[in-house]
Design an enzyme around this catalytic site. Structure first.
Site, PDB file in Angstrom:
ATOM      1  N   GLY A  14      41.723  40.656  46.094  1.00 24.87           N
ATOM      2  CA  GLY A  14      40.941  39.723  45.291  1.00 24.87           C
ATOM      3  C   GLY A  14      39.447  39.916  45.470  1.00 24.87           C
ATOM      4  N   GLY A  32      39.868  45.654  42.132  1.00 26.53           N
ATOM      5  CA  GLY A  32      40.260  44.295  41.776  1.00 26.53           C
ATOM      6  C   GLY A  32      41.673  44.229  41.225  1.00 26.53           C
ATOM      7  CB  CYS A  65      46.881  46.460  42.313  1.00 33.07           C
ATOM      8  SG  CYS A  65      46.306  47.952  43.133  1.00 33.07           S
ATOM      9  CD  GLU A 155      47.513  42.255  39.871  1.00 30.30           C
ATOM     10  OE1 GLU A 155      47.761  43.377  40.355  1.00 30.30           O
ATOM     11  OE2 GLU A 155      46.483  41.612  40.147  1.00 30.30           O
TER      12      GLU A 155
END
Length: 205
Positions: A14, A32, A65, A155
């Site tokens: 984050g 990110g 991610c 996400e």
């Protein structure tokens, strides 16, 4: 991160973590949110595309991610794509199940519920009171848009996919850009296609 022994920092997470890395006084690379869309164009090998996406989403229960987060499918192959996802372990949620899951999975701050991050599709379905087949690899929510009114367009960091049907590659490209703008700019997206011209256009746009 400020210890003498640290020469360079790679921070994935984050904004708080990335800011801390950049202010540690060392060379730092920050990454990110991902929110990666996967576009299936009409010339794609649909069975392979569905398997690739489900494999990516179920690997490590979707905490990477770079894991797929949304599927964007050409209308011309939408029925075949849905069949392939179901045959390979995808469970399509009803409208009421989608709403129930969104309430459970997405916090008021529009972040994934930490209690469900990295859990299997089966565990998440049970937590939401949804009965799914024992071979379920991912839960799939059909959405009409992206943003605050569509909580599952964020996400998700678990085996939950948002799913969109588009008229053609131009609409598909715009939808993918919307998804990335909502969280994931400059991160990851993929295209399943055998049309080199469309692949090039996606890259350029």
């Amino acid at each position: 991160m400020k210890q003498r022994e640290v020469a360079v920092i790679l921070a994935t997470g984050g904004m708080g973590l990335v800011r801390a890395a950049y202010s540690a006084g060392k060379p730092a690379y920050g990454v990110g949110p991902g929110n990666a869309p996967c576009y299936i164009e009409r010339t794609a090998d649909v069975a392979k595309a569905a398997n690739d996406i489900l494999t990516g989403k179920s690997f490590d229960n979707g905490v990477l991610c770079s894991s797929p987060n949304s599927v964007v499918v050409d209308a011309a192959i939408a029925e075949e794509a849905k069949r392939q996802f179901i045959a390979q372990g995808g469970y399509f949620l009803s409208a009421s199940e989608t709403e129930r899951l969104a309430t459970l999975l997405v916090t008021p701050q529009r972040l994934p519920n930490p209690k469900l991050v990295g859990k299997s599709a089966i565990v998440i379905a049970q937590a939401a009171g949804i009965n799914v087949p024992a071979n379920t690899r991912a839960l799939i929510a059909e959405l009409k848009g992206v943003g605050r009114d569509f909580p599952l367009s964020i996400e998700k960091l678990c085996p939950v996919l948002s799913y969109y049907v588009v008229a053609d590659w131009r609409e598909g490209c715009e939808r993918c850009k919307q998804i990335l703008r909502y969280g994931g700019m400059g991160h990851t997206m993929s295209i399943h296609s055998q049309n080199e011209a469309v692949i090039l256009e996606f890259g350029l746009k």
